[in-house]
Design an enzyme around this catalytic site. Structure first.
Site, PDB file in Angstrom:
ATOM      1  N   HIS A   1       0.851  -1.201   0.000  1.00  0.00           N
ATOM      2  CA  HIS A   1       0.000   0.000   0.000  1.00  0.00           C
ATOM      3  C   HIS A   1       0.883   1.247   0.000  1.00  0.00           C
ATOM      4  CE1 HIS A   1      -3.892  -1.921   1.840  1.00  0.00           C
ATOM      5  NE2 HIS A   1      -3.544  -2.447   0.688  1.00  0.00           N
TER       6      HIS A   1
ATOM      7  N   TYR B   1     -10.170   4.823   6.067  1.00  0.00           N
ATOM      8  CA  TYR B   1     -10.634   5.146   7.422  1.00  0.00           C
ATOM      9  C   TYR B   1     -11.751   6.172   7.286  1.00  0.00           C
ATOM     10  CZ  TYR B   1      -6.285   3.025   9.128  1.00  0.00           C
ATOM     11  OH  TYR B   1      -5.269   2.147   9.405  1.00  0.00           O
TER      12      TYR B   1
ATOM     13  N   PRO C   1      -7.105  -0.828  17.699  1.00  0.00           N
ATOM     14  CA  PRO C   1      -6.660  -1.289  16.374  1.00  0.00           C
ATOM     15  C   PRO C   1      -6.471  -0.186  15.332  1.00  0.00           C
ATOM     16  CG  PRO C   1      -8.952  -1.900  16.780  1.00  0.00           C
ATOM     17  CD  PRO C   1      -8.424  -1.357  18.064  1.00  0.00           C
TER      18      PRO C   1
ATOM     19  N   LYS D   1      -1.174  -0.940  14.760  1.00  0.00           N
ATOM     20  CA  LYS D   1       0.172  -0.967  15.330  1.00  0.00           C
ATOM     21  C   LYS D   1       0.467  -2.207  16.189  1.00  0.00           C
ATOM     22  CE  LYS D   1       1.886   2.607  13.520  1.00  0.00           C
ATOM     23  NZ  LYS D   1       2.484   2.190  12.268  1.00  0.00           N
TER      24      LYS D   1
ATOM     25  N   TYR E   1       2.326   6.138  10.336  1.00  0.00           N
ATOM     26  CA  TYR E   1       1.617   5.001   9.733  1.00  0.00           C
ATOM     27  C   TYR E   1       2.599   3.943   9.215  1.00  0.00           C
ATOM     28  CZ  TYR E   1      -1.906   2.562   6.923  1.00  0.00           C
ATOM     29  OH  TYR E   1      -2.743   1.624   6.386  1.00  0.00           O
TER      30      TYR E   1
HETATM   31  C1  PHB Z   1      -7.295  -4.817   9.512  1.00  0.00           C
HETATM   32  O1  PHB Z   1      -6.954  -5.155   8.377  1.00  0.00           O
HETATM   33  O2  PHB Z   1      -7.882  -5.588  10.275  1.00  0.00           O
HETATM   34  C2  PHB Z   1      -6.960  -3.438   9.940  1.00  0.00           C
HETATM   35  C3  PHB Z   1      -6.301  -2.582   9.065  1.00  0.00           C
HETATM   36  C4  PHB Z   1      -5.974  -1.296   9.468  1.00  0.00           C
HETATM   37  C5  PHB Z   1      -6.309  -0.878  10.725  1.00  0.00           C
HETATM   38  C6  PHB Z   1      -6.939  -1.725  11.611  1.00  0.00           C
HETATM   39  C7  PHB Z   1      -7.268  -3.011  11.219  1.00  0.00           C
HETATM   40  O3  PHB Z   1      -5.991   0.384  11.100  1.00  0.00           O
END
Ligand code: PHB
Ligand code: APR
Length: 395
Positions: free
Chosen positions: A72, A202, A294, A298, A386
């Site tokens: 990504h 997000y 989550p 991290k 990130y």
């Molecule tokens: C996930 O793929 O479960 C996931 C990805 C990014 C996040 C949190 C969870 O910030």
């Protein structure tokens, strides 16, 4: 039984530590409470920082993540019904993250451990750690109705948030910092192509947070913020897909491919740190010492950096008879942990609807997000966190 390092817990922390120690010629045994299938059945996040991918290569198992992980270059933020991309790659001088599920990381590590013929005791009960304040610690456990003792030089507590290691430290020797968030994440796994295969989305909306992620080009992972005490049964597939769509911009909502869900669960959100992470000859690593919400993914990456520091310290101890690494492990690991705690807490605070957010709070979040996507300085702050701050950054 005797070994050099007794590792409690066969999650990513314990398995990765075991592999790195083995590569350096250090004997280790893993004691795990659950079965391998149970461990593999836990669905967790799946975004790897480059440091984590590098460690998988170092552990001799980078092949699959290299072949199957999806790189990504950006992330996307949805707010006020509009989606904005942040060019993480461009803002960090070429850094990226890799989408590759924690389940796959765990499976690769288990396979490598089996192939190397290393001992893992699964389904051990009554696991207890002893004498870690002396030079001859011990682990006892029950298996098949018998009590076993594992003598060792060191104990690595890789046994997660509810493990026995941190719980065995004398009261007063550990300080715990905690914040529990007043909502949960309802997560869904489905074999449908991810709506955004090349970046995580997000979403901030008046209805609450949402997230579009993936496990592969054919498997999606989506989340919506929900009340903490909500029940999975209250969420039919249809209700989930409708709610997710309502929190995204119209173009993305339109593109979501729905399908039967393979898994649906509600996870609480928590920030937690235990200090220190060393108690004589016992060390804590990963979720045993800290939890992040989550948001920002991290958790697994922090577990990996703990293991990087801890494996290095133990290798130095055996190779050079030097305690310098083990003496500074806790401090080094915590310096990185607190920065990731801050990032996860900030992103959580910015993206979710809290009980006291209200109309003013919502506008504040939107103003901050607007600033974030338009200011190079602000986007860089997001991007560099990130992709993961460099190891030992600022020291
Ligand atoms: C996930 O793929 O479960 C996931 C990805 C990014 C996040 C949190 C969870 O910030
Ligand atoms: N005895 C033996 N094993 C135990 C005990 C015990 N008393 N208690 C817990 N365990 C095992 C659990 O069954 C689990 O398999 O320890 C393991 C801990 O694994 P994880 O919880 O996955 O923790 P860790 O390896 O540190 O991985 C961190 O997991 O939760 C995510 O966000 C987190 O991605 C990060 C990663």
């Amino acid at each position: 039984m005797r070994t050099q390092v007794a590792i409690i817990g066969a999650g990513p922390s314990g398995l990765l530590l075991g592999q790195l120690l083995h590569k350096a010629g250090i004997a280790n045994v893993i004691i795990e409470r659950q079965s391998p299938d149970y461990v593999l059945g836990r669905i967790r996040a799946g975004i790897l920082e480059q440091t984590t991918v590098d460690m998988l290569h170092e552990a001799g198992m980078g092949e699959r993540v290299q072949a199957e992980g999806v790189v990504h270059h950006s992330i996307e933020l949805v707010f006020s019904g509009v989606r904005h991309a942040i060019d993480v790659h461009g803002l960090t001088g070429g850094k990226v993250v890799t989408a590759y599920g924690q389940t796959e990381v765990t499976r690769d590590l288990m396979d490598a451990r089996n192939a190397a013929g290393l001992t893992t005791v699964y389904e051990a009960s009554q696991v207890a750690v002893h004498d870690f304040d002396s030079n001859s610690p011990r682990v006892t456990y029950q298996k098949d109705g018998q009590t076993h003792t594992l003598d060792c030089d060191f104990i690595a507590g890789c046994d997660g948030f509810h493990g026995v290691c941190r719980a065995s430290v004398p009261e007063g020797a550990v300080t715990e910092y905690e914040k529990v968030y007043p909502f949960g994440w309802l997560g869904v796994l489905a074999d449908v192509p991810p709506v955004s295969p090349h970046s995580i989305v997000y979403g901030n909306s008046e209805r609450g947070f949402s997230l579009c992620s993936m496990r592969s080009l054919t498997r999606s992972r989506y989340y919506v913020q929900c009340p903490m005490d909500d029940k999975v049964e209250a969420w039919s597939d249809q209700r989930f897909w409708d709610e997710l769509r309502s929190r995204l911009d119209p173009a993305l909502a339109e593109r979501i491919v729905t399908g039967p869900t393979l898994e649906k669960s509600i996870a609480p959100l928590r920030s937690f740190v235990a200090e220190p992470m060393r108690f004589g000859r016992m060390f804590l690593a990963g979720d045993a010492a800290h939890i992040v919400p989550p948001t920002g993914a991290k958790g697994l990456n922090l577990a990996a950096s703990d293991v990087k520091y801890l494996s290095g310290a133990l290798i130095e101890f055996y190779a050079e008879k030097s305690a310098a690494g083990i003496d500074t492990y806790s401090q080094r690991a915590l310096a990185r942990i607190w920065k990731a705690e801050r990032f996860s807490w900030w992103l959580t605070s910015l993206m979710h609807k809290f009980p006291d957010t209200g109309a003013f709070g919502q506008r504040m979040q939107e103003a901050e997000l607007e600033y974030l996507v338009n200011s190079t300085a602000a986007s860089t702050v997001l991007a560099e966190n990130y992709v993961g701050l460099p190891l030992d950054w600022g020291h």
